[in-house]
Design a protein around this motif. Structure first.
Motif, mmCIF file in Angstrom:
data_model
loop_
_atom_site.group_PDB
_atom_site.id
_atom_site.type_symbol
_atom_site.label_atom_id
_atom_site.label_comp_id
_atom_site.label_asym_id
_atom_site.label_seq_id
_atom_site.Cartn_x
_atom_site.Cartn_y
_atom_site.Cartn_z
ATOM 1 N N VAL A 20 36.170 38.375 36.914
ATOM 2 C CA VAL A 20 36.793 39.615 36.470
ATOM 3 C C VAL A 20 37.753 40.120 37.549
ATOM 4 O O VAL A 20 37.327 40.462 38.650
ATOM 5 C CB VAL A 20 35.729 40.707 36.188
ATOM 6 C CG1 VAL A 20 36.385 41.975 35.664
ATOM 7 C CG2 VAL A 20 34.675 40.198 35.232
ATOM 8 N N VAL A 22 39.728 42.907 39.183
ATOM 9 C CA VAL A 22 39.562 44.360 39.190
ATOM 10 C C VAL A 22 40.640 45.016 40.050
ATOM 11 O O VAL A 22 40.384 45.985 40.747
ATOM 12 C CB VAL A 22 38.140 44.775 39.629
ATOM 13 C CG1 VAL A 22 37.111 44.333 38.600
ATOM 14 C CG2 VAL A 22 37.788 44.241 41.010
ATOM 15 N N VAL A 39 39.070 37.574 32.764
ATOM 16 C CA VAL A 39 39.419 38.856 32.164
ATOM 17 C C VAL A 39 39.915 39.785 33.269
ATOM 18 O O VAL A 39 39.504 39.667 34.423
ATOM 19 C CB VAL A 39 38.196 39.453 31.407
ATOM 20 C CG1 VAL A 39 37.057 39.779 32.337
ATOM 21 C CG2 VAL A 39 38.578 40.659 30.600
ATOM 22 N N TRP A 40 40.838 40.657 32.899
ATOM 23 C CA TRP A 40 41.401 41.615 33.857
ATOM 24 C C TRP A 40 41.039 43.012 33.380
ATOM 25 O O TRP A 40 41.378 43.419 32.275
ATOM 26 C CB TRP A 40 42.906 41.430 33.911
ATOM 27 C CG TRP A 40 43.656 42.394 34.771
ATOM 28 C CD1 TRP A 40 43.191 43.105 35.833
ATOM 29 C CD2 TRP A 40 45.040 42.736 34.648
ATOM 30 N NE1 TRP A 40 44.201 43.868 36.382
ATOM 31 C CE2 TRP A 40 45.343 43.655 35.669
ATOM 32 C CE3 TRP A 40 46.053 42.358 33.776
ATOM 33 C CZ2 TRP A 40 46.611 44.199 35.838
ATOM 34 C CZ3 TRP A 40 47.309 42.901 33.945
ATOM 35 C CH2 TRP A 40 47.576 43.799 34.975
ATOM 36 N N HIS A 41 40.324 43.755 34.246
ATOM 37 C CA HIS A 41 39.961 45.140 33.951
ATOM 38 C C HIS A 41 40.575 46.041 35.016
ATOM 39 O O HIS A 41 39.920 46.422 35.984
ATOM 40 C CB HIS A 41 38.443 45.320 33.902
ATOM 41 C CG HIS A 41 37.808 44.744 32.691
ATOM 42 N ND1 HIS A 41 38.133 45.152 31.415
ATOM 43 C CD2 HIS A 41 36.873 43.784 32.553
ATOM 44 C CE1 HIS A 41 37.415 44.467 30.541
ATOM 45 N NE2 HIS A 41 36.657 43.629 31.209
ATOM 46 N N ARG A 42 41.837 46.384 34.820
ATOM 47 C CA ARG A 42 42.553 47.221 35.787
ATOM 48 C C ARG A 42 41.924 48.600 35.913
ATOM 49 O O ARG A 42 42.046 49.259 36.938
ATOM 50 C CB ARG A 42 44.024 47.336 35.408
ATOM 51 C CG ARG A 42 44.241 48.106 34.138
ATOM 52 C CD ARG A 42 45.660 48.395 33.771
ATOM 53 N NE ARG A 42 46.571 47.344 34.137
ATOM 54 C CZ ARG A 42 47.879 47.487 34.166
ATOM 55 N NH1 ARG A 42 48.417 48.618 33.840
ATOM 56 N NH2 ARG A 42 48.650 46.497 34.503
ATOM 57 N N GLU A 43 41.229 49.035 34.861
ATOM 58 C CA GLU A 43 40.610 50.363 34.896
ATOM 59 C C GLU A 43 39.438 50.440 35.871
ATOM 60 O O GLU A 43 38.941 51.527 36.170
ATOM 61 C CB GLU A 43 40.181 50.803 33.487
ATOM 62 C CG GLU A 43 39.189 49.897 32.829
ATOM 63 C CD GLU A 43 39.787 48.690 32.081
ATOM 64 O OE1 GLU A 43 39.074 48.145 31.231
ATOM 65 O OE2 GLU A 43 40.925 48.286 32.351
ATOM 66 N N LEU A 44 38.985 49.293 36.388
ATOM 67 C CA LEU A 44 37.912 49.283 37.381
ATOM 68 C C LEU A 44 38.447 49.327 38.814
ATOM 69 O O LEU A 44 37.677 49.332 39.764
ATOM 70 C CB LEU A 44 37.016 48.051 37.189
ATOM 71 C CG LEU A 44 36.234 48.028 35.878
ATOM 72 C CD1 LEU A 44 35.450 46.743 35.736
ATOM 73 C CD2 LEU A 44 35.319 49.240 35.760
ATOM 74 N N GLN A 78 34.214 55.014 33.429
ATOM 75 C CA GLN A 78 34.138 53.597 33.030
ATOM 76 C C GLN A 78 32.692 53.126 32.843
ATOM 77 O O GLN A 78 32.407 51.937 32.917
ATOM 78 C CB GLN A 78 34.841 52.720 34.094
ATOM 79 C CG GLN A 78 36.279 53.094 34.346
ATOM 80 C CD GLN A 78 37.128 53.070 33.095
ATOM 81 O OE1 GLN A 78 36.906 52.249 32.201
ATOM 82 N NE2 GLN A 78 38.088 53.964 33.016
ATOM 83 N N LEU A 81 32.025 50.217 30.334
ATOM 84 C CA LEU A 81 32.454 48.904 30.819
ATOM 85 C C LEU A 81 31.524 48.398 31.916
ATOM 86 O O LEU A 81 31.127 47.221 31.919
ATOM 87 C CB LEU A 81 33.900 48.978 31.336
ATOM 88 C CG LEU A 81 34.524 47.691 31.829
ATOM 89 C CD1 LEU A 81 34.384 46.555 30.833
ATOM 90 C CD2 LEU A 81 35.990 47.937 32.166
ATOM 91 N N SER A 84 28.415 47.191 30.318
ATOM 92 C CA SER A 84 28.555 45.888 29.648
ATOM 93 C C SER A 84 28.500 44.745 30.661
ATOM 94 O O SER A 84 27.930 43.687 30.375
ATOM 95 C CB SER A 84 29.840 45.824 28.822
ATOM 96 O OG SER A 84 30.981 45.747 29.647
#
Length: 124
Positions: A20, A22, A39-44, A78, A81, A84
């Motif tokens: 991931v 981040v 996966v890219w979760h920029r919100e983290l 968040q 997320l 999860s």
């Protein structure tokens, strides 16, 4: 350990599990075929304002303790997320949190703080 952290450019094997990214911004000039994450979760990632405050862009930098506190506050938005990712770890999956190649001090990097938040969200 099912939650790992490292820089996105470090070599990874299949034991990395779900990788991931981040970071707030995608690494520049990197073709999609060379991405090392699933996966890219920029919100983290820390908000641009928090990042700038920590690195003193335009003002005196905030302390590491203030940075940590503000990052944890930002991550309250968040929780779903984070939960999860914690659920994946609870199921026995490995999650590797990836950050910038420029981020070499793990103890200062938000990926370490995030790993702690994911661990705290796991079911006992």
């Amino acid at each position: 350990m099912p939650i790992k952290t490292q820089r996105w450019c470090a070599p990874m094997g299949p034991e990395a599990g779900l990788r991931v990214l981040v970071c707030r911004y995608r690494p520049r000039g990197l073709p999609k075929a060379q991405e090392t994450w699933d996966v890219w979760h920029r919100e983290l990632a820390p908000s641009p304002e928090l990042f700038d405050a920590f690195y003193g862009k335009g003002r005196t930098p905030i302390t590491l303790d203030a940075y940590r506190e503000r990052y944890v506050q930002e991550m309250r938005a968040q929780q779903a997320l984070i939960a999860s990712l914690a659920a994946r770890v609870d199921r026995g999956e490995t999650v590797t949190l990836l950050c910038s190649r420029d981020c070499i001090l793990e103890q200062v990097c938000h990926r370490s703080l995030l790993a702690g938040l994911i661990e705290a969200a796991r079911r006992p």
